[in-house]
Design an enzyme around this catalytic site. Structure first.
Site, PDB file in Angstrom:
ATOM      1  N   GLU A 201     -57.784  -2.404  16.094  1.00 29.91           N
ATOM      2  CA  GLU A 201     -56.680  -2.237  17.046  1.00 29.91           C
ATOM      3  C   GLU A 201     -55.666  -1.271  16.474  1.00 29.91           C
ATOM      4  OE1 GLU A 201     -54.820  -6.006  17.937  1.00 29.91           O
ATOM      5  OE2 GLU A 201     -56.345  -6.553  19.394  1.00 29.91           O
ATOM      6  N   HIS A 209     -43.932 -11.104  19.036  1.00 21.98           N
ATOM      7  CA  HIS A 209     -45.047 -11.965  19.441  1.00 21.98           C
ATOM      8  C   HIS A 209     -44.544 -12.884  20.551  1.00 21.98           C
ATOM      9  CE1 HIS A 209     -48.646 -14.645  18.666  1.00 21.98           C
ATOM     10  NE2 HIS A 209     -47.864 -15.395  19.426  1.00 21.98           N
ATOM     11  N   ARG A 293     -56.829 -24.134  23.056  1.00 20.30           N
ATOM     12  CA  ARG A 293     -56.522 -25.454  22.477  1.00 20.30           C
ATOM     13  C   ARG A 293     -55.022 -25.664  22.569  1.00 20.30           C
ATOM     14  NH1 ARG A 293     -53.855 -23.397  17.914  1.00 20.30           N
ATOM     15  NH2 ARG A 293     -54.752 -21.472  17.135  1.00 20.30           N
ATOM     16  N   ARG A 339     -41.183 -24.842  11.132  1.00 20.69           N
ATOM     17  CA  ARG A 339     -42.276 -25.541  10.446  1.00 20.69           C
ATOM     18  C   ARG A 339     -41.811 -25.963   9.054  1.00 20.69           C
ATOM     19  NH1 ARG A 339     -48.038 -22.892  12.278  1.00 20.69           N
ATOM     20  NH2 ARG A 339     -47.370 -22.182  14.338  1.00 20.69           N
TER      21      ARG A 339
HETATM   22  P1  ADP Z   1     -50.795 -21.666  16.459  1.00 18.58           P
HETATM   23  O1  ADP Z   1     -50.999 -20.445  17.269  1.00 18.58           O
HETATM   24  O2  ADP Z   1     -51.038 -22.955  17.126  1.00 18.58           O
HETATM   25  O3  ADP Z   1     -49.587 -21.604  15.637  1.00 18.58           O
HETATM   26  P2  ADP Z   1     -52.333 -20.968  14.214  1.00 18.58           P
HETATM   27  O4  ADP Z   1     -53.041 -19.697  14.509  1.00 18.58           O
HETATM   28  O5  ADP Z   1     -51.172 -20.979  13.299  1.00 18.58           O
HETATM   29  O6  ADP Z   1     -52.023 -21.628  15.583  1.00 18.58           O
HETATM   30  O7  ADP Z   1     -53.398 -22.022  13.746  1.00 18.58           O
HETATM   31  C1  ADP Z   1     -53.145 -23.394  13.819  1.00 18.58           C
HETATM   32  C2  ADP Z   1     -53.998 -24.068  12.799  1.00 18.58           C
HETATM   33  O8  ADP Z   1     -55.351 -23.821  13.076  1.00 18.58           O
HETATM   34  C3  ADP Z   1     -53.751 -23.605  11.403  1.00 18.58           C
HETATM   35  O9  ADP Z   1     -53.926 -24.706  10.562  1.00 18.58           O
HETATM   36  C4  ADP Z   1     -54.834 -22.564  11.200  1.00 18.58           C
HETATM   37  O10 ADP Z   1     -55.141 -22.439   9.834  1.00 18.58           O
HETATM   38  C5  ADP Z   1     -55.958 -23.146  11.998  1.00 18.58           C
HETATM   39  N1  ADP Z   1     -56.864 -22.158  12.608  1.00 18.58           N
HETATM   40  C6  ADP Z   1     -56.613 -21.363  13.660  1.00 18.58           C
HETATM   41  N2  ADP Z   1     -57.679 -20.621  13.986  1.00 18.58           N
HETATM   42  C7  ADP Z   1     -58.658 -20.954  13.124  1.00 18.58           C
HETATM   43  C8  ADP Z   1     -60.022 -20.539  12.942  1.00 18.58           C
HETATM   44  N3  ADP Z   1     -60.597 -19.613  13.712  1.00 18.58           N
HETATM   45  N4  ADP Z   1     -60.719 -21.098  11.945  1.00 18.58           N
HETATM   46  C9  ADP Z   1     -60.153 -22.021  11.150  1.00 18.58           C
HETATM   47  N5  ADP Z   1     -58.890 -22.455  11.277  1.00 18.58           N
HETATM   48  C10 ADP Z   1     -58.141 -21.941  12.236  1.00 18.58           C
HETATM   49  P1  ADP Z   2     -54.780 -14.919  14.683  1.00 14.07           P
HETATM   50  O1  ADP Z   2     -56.030 -15.219  15.443  1.00 14.07           O
HETATM   51  O2  ADP Z   2     -54.964 -14.942  13.218  1.00 14.07           O
HETATM   52  O3  ADP Z   2     -53.620 -15.715  15.203  1.00 14.07           O
HETATM   53  P2  ADP Z   2     -53.711 -12.644  16.156  1.00 14.07           P
HETATM   54  O4  ADP Z   2     -54.591 -11.615  16.780  1.00 14.07           O
HETATM   55  O5  ADP Z   2     -53.078 -13.640  17.050  1.00 14.07           O
HETATM   56  O6  ADP Z   2     -54.507 -13.375  15.001  1.00 14.07           O
HETATM   57  O7  ADP Z   2     -52.592 -11.896  15.331  1.00 14.07           O
HETATM   58  C1  ADP Z   2     -51.728 -12.612  14.473  1.00 14.07           C
HETATM   59  C2  ADP Z   2     -50.478 -11.796  14.222  1.00 14.07           C
HETATM   60  O8  ADP Z   2     -50.805 -10.538  13.617  1.00 14.07           O
HETATM   61  C3  ADP Z   2     -49.686 -11.421  15.464  1.00 14.07           C
HETATM   62  O9  ADP Z   2     -48.796 -12.447  15.861  1.00 14.07           O
HETATM   63  C4  ADP Z   2     -48.945 -10.181  14.986  1.00 14.07           C
HETATM   64  O10 ADP Z   2     -47.845 -10.516  14.185  1.00 14.07           O
HETATM   65  C5  ADP Z   2     -49.977  -9.509  14.116  1.00 14.07           C
HETATM   66  N1  ADP Z   2     -50.796  -8.549  14.876  1.00 14.07           N
HETATM   67  C6  ADP Z   2     -51.994  -8.788  15.436  1.00 14.07           C
HETATM   68  N2  ADP Z   2     -52.467  -7.678  16.056  1.00 14.07           N
HETATM   69  C7  ADP Z   2     -51.542  -6.712  15.886  1.00 14.07           C
HETATM   70  C8  ADP Z   2     -51.436  -5.325  16.276  1.00 14.07           C
HETATM   71  N3  ADP Z   2     -52.400  -4.721  16.957  1.00 14.07           N
HETATM   72  N4  ADP Z   2     -50.327  -4.637  15.908  1.00 14.07           N
HETATM   73  C9  ADP Z   2     -49.348  -5.252  15.209  1.00 14.07           C
HETATM   74  N5  ADP Z   2     -49.382  -6.522  14.811  1.00 14.07           N
HETATM   75  C10 ADP Z   2     -50.461  -7.267  15.135  1.00 14.07           C
HETATM   76 MG    MG Z   3     -52.878 -15.683  17.117  1.00 16.08          MG
END
Ligand code: ADP
Ligand code: ADP
Ligand code: MG
Length: 460
Positions: A201, A209, A293, A339
C-alpha cells in the site's frame, strides 16, 4: 436457535465482558482456560470452567479440538470467540456450526472474504468504497513486487495478507530497503499468521485512524457511527474515542454509509468494524481492513449510542433480528477509552507481569473499568498485556478528557508497572486536547517525553 449455554473461547477482560452480557440474557456460561488461568476472574464468574491445556496459547486458546470437546462435554450450544485467538478463524467458525452449535460471529465465508486483507480490498472496491492505492492482490513474485512498488512510489507499506494486531507491517523508503524487508516480512507473517502472503500500500502520511462499527443480522445492517484510534504505538491502539473530534458531519454520513454498503455485500451477521485512514487535510478516506469480530475498543461506541454491542451480537447469533433501525441510533456526548497494560512505560513498554498487591477502581458518573483484575491476582506472562480498559463518558470532549484525568487519578494498580502514567500525560497534553494528532504522532512524542513516563502524577 435460542442460546442456553455459551462457551467463551477466550480469556482476560473480554471473557469477563462476554460473561456479563450472557448473564443478563439468562444464558449460562462455560469458561475454557489454560493451566495459567485457573485463577482468572472469568473462571470465577462463569457458571462452569474447563481446563483445555497448558499455558501456551497454541495448546489451549488455539486448540480447536480441546475447545470443541469442552463444548460437547458441558452441553454448550454456542461459542463466543472474543477478539484475537480464533476470532477470525473461518475454519473454526465452520467447525463450530458443523458440530451443531451457534457461532457468535459472521458466517465462515464472510470471515474468509473480509479477514483476508487482499480479498477485503477487492470487495471494498466492488462496493465503491475507496481503498488505499496499492497492489491489486498478493505480491509473491519478487520481480512483480518491485514493479508494483515503483508504480506506487516510496515510501511503500508492506503488509501481511493475514496480519492483525499491528504486526507484520513494514515501511520501505527505497528499493534497497524494500528488497531487504520483503523476505523478512514474509517470514514473520508465516511464523505469526501461518500465511506468508504480502501486499503493498501507499503510505498515507499524517493519516487519522477512523473506524465504523457495524451490526448486521444477515438481512439488514446498520452502523453505530465511528471511533477514532489515531493514538497508536507500533500500530497498536493506545487511546480511543467516539465520535472522532474532526470528522465533518457530511463526511461522517458518507463514511458510515460506505461501511454499511460493504457489510451488506457479504450479508454480514453480528458485530464488525471497518477500518479506514482519513486524511483531514484533503477530506479523503480510504478503507484499510475489516475486523469480523468484537473489537477491544467497542465500549466507547456503547457509551455514545447506549447499545450493548456484545449483548446484541449474542441475540443476533441466537436468531433474533436486529433490534435497531438506523434512525433509532443516535450519538450522544463523547467517550474515551485508554488501555491499561501490564507494561513499563519507563522501560520501553516492556511487558511486566506480576501480582496485584492493591487495587483501587475509579467510580462516579460516566466512569467504567472493564478489567480482568482483582486484588491478589497474578498476571501470567504468556498472553497479551492488556489488564483493563478505563472508559469515560461525558457531554462533550473537553469534559470527557477532564473526567478521564480524574478517573486515572483514582485508579491504583499496585504490584506491577502499568501504562497509567502515559495516559495521565496524554490527558494533560495540549495537542490531545486540540485533537491535533495522527497515527504517527504518538511515537515521536514518546521519545520526547520518555523522562516523564516513569512516575505517576499525584499532584494537580
Ligand atoms: P482492535 O482493533 O480490536 O483494537 P487489535 O488489532 O488491537 O484489535 O487486536 C486485538 C487483539 O487481537 C490483540 O490481542 C491482537 O494481538 C489480536 N489479533 C488481532 N488480529 C490477529 C491475528 N490476525 N492473529 C492473531 N492475533 C490477532
Ligand atoms: P492490523 O490488521 O495490524 O490492525 P491495519 O491494516 O489495520 O493492520 O493497520 C494498522 C495501523 O497501521 C493503522 O491503524 C495505521 O496506523 C497504520 N497503517 C496501515 N496501513 C497504512 C497506510 N497505508 N498508510 C499509513 N499508515 C497505515
Ligand atoms: Mg487494524
Amino acid at each position: 436457535m435460542a442460546i442456553r449455554k455459551l462457551l467463551i473461547a477466550n480469556r482476560g477482560e473480554i471473557a469477563v465482558r462476554i460473561i456479563r452480557a450472557a448473564r443478563e440474557l439468562g444464558i449460562r456460561t462455560v469458561q475454557v482456560h489454560s493451566a495459567a488461568d485457573a485463577d482468572s476472574l472469568a473462571v470465577r464468574l462463569a457458571d462452569e470452567a474447563v481446563l483445555i491445556g497448558p499455558p501456551a496459547a497454541s495448546k489451549s486458546y488455539l486448540n480447536v479440538v480441546a475447545i470443541l470437546d469442552a463444548a460437547r462435554a458441558t452441553g454448550a450450544d454456542a461459542v463466543h470467540p472474543g477478539y484475537g485467538f480464533l476470532a477470525e478463524n473461518a475454519d473454526f467458525a465452520d467447525a463450530v456450526e458443523a458440530a451443531g452449535m451457534v457461532w457468535v460471529g459472521p458466517k465462515g465465508d464472510a470471515i474468509r472474504v473480509m479477514g483476508d486483507k487482499v480479498a477485503a480490498r477487492i470487495a471494498a472496491e466492488g462496493a465503491g468504497v475507496p481503498v488505499v492505492p496499492g497492489s491489486d492482490g498478493r505480491v509473491d513474485e519478487p520481480e512483480h513486487a518491485r514493479t508494483i512498488a515503483l508504480a506506487i512510489g516510496f515510501p511503500v507499506m508492506i503488509k501481511a495478507v493475514a496480519g492483525g494486531g499491528g504486526r507484520g507491517i513494514r515501511i520501505a523508503h527505497d528499493m534497497e530497503e524494500f528488497e531487504r524487508l520483503m523476505p523478512q516480512a514474509s517470514a514473520e507473517a508465516r511464523a505469526a499468521f501461518g500465511d506468508g502472503g504480502l501486499y503493498l500500500e501507499k503510505v498515507i502520511e499524517r493519516a487519522r485512524h477512523i473506524e465504523v462499527q457495524i451490526l448486521g443480522d444477515g438481512t439488514r445492517a446498520v452502523h453505530c457511527f465511528e471511533r477514532e484510534c489515531s493514538l497508536q504505538r507500533r500500530r497498536q491502539k493506545v487511546w480511543e474515542e467516539a465520535p472522532s473530534a474532526v470528522l465533518p458531519q457530511a463526511l461522517r454520513e458518507k463514511l458510515c454509509a460506505s461501511a454499511v454498503a460493504l457489510a451488506k455485500t457479504v450479508g454480514y451477521r453480528g458485530a464488525g468494524t471497518l477500518e479506514y485512514l482519513y486524511d483531514d487535510a484533503s477530506g479523503h478516506f480510504y478503507f484499510i481492513e475489516m475486523n469480523t469480530r468484537i473489537q477491544v475498543e467497542h465500549p466507547v461506541t456503547e457509551m455514545v449510542t447506549g447499545i450493548d454491542l456484545v449483548r446484541e451480537m449474542i441475540r443476533i447469533a441466537g436468531g433474533e433480528p436486529l433490534r435497531y433501525r438506523q434512525e433509532d441510533i443516535a450519538l450522544r456526548g463523547h467517550a474515551i477509552e485508554v488501555r491499561i497494560n501490564a507494561e513499563d512505560p519507563a522501560r520501553n513498554f516492556q511487558p511486566a507481569p506480576g501480582t496485584i498487591t492493591g487495587l483501587a477502581v475509579p467510580g462516579g458518573m460516566g466512569v467504567r473499568f472493564d478489567t480482568m483484575l482483582y486484588q491478589g491476582y497474578t498476571v501470567p506472562p504468556f498472553y497479551d498485556s492488556l489488564l483493563g480498559k478505563l472508559i469515560v463518558w461525558d457531554e462533550d470532549r473537553p469534559a470527557a478528557i477532564a473526567r478521564m484525568a480524574r478517573a486515572l487519578r483514582e485508579l491504583a494498580v499496585d504490584g506491577l508497572p502499568t501504562t497509567k502514567p502515559l495516559h495521565q500525560l496524554l490527558a494533560r497534553d495540549p495537542d490531545v486536547a486540540a485533537a491535533a494528532f495522527h497515527t504517527r504522532w504518538l511515537e515521536p512524542w514518546l521519545d520526547q517525553n520518555a523522562h516523564r513516563l516513569g512516575t505517576e502524577e499525584t499532584t494537580e
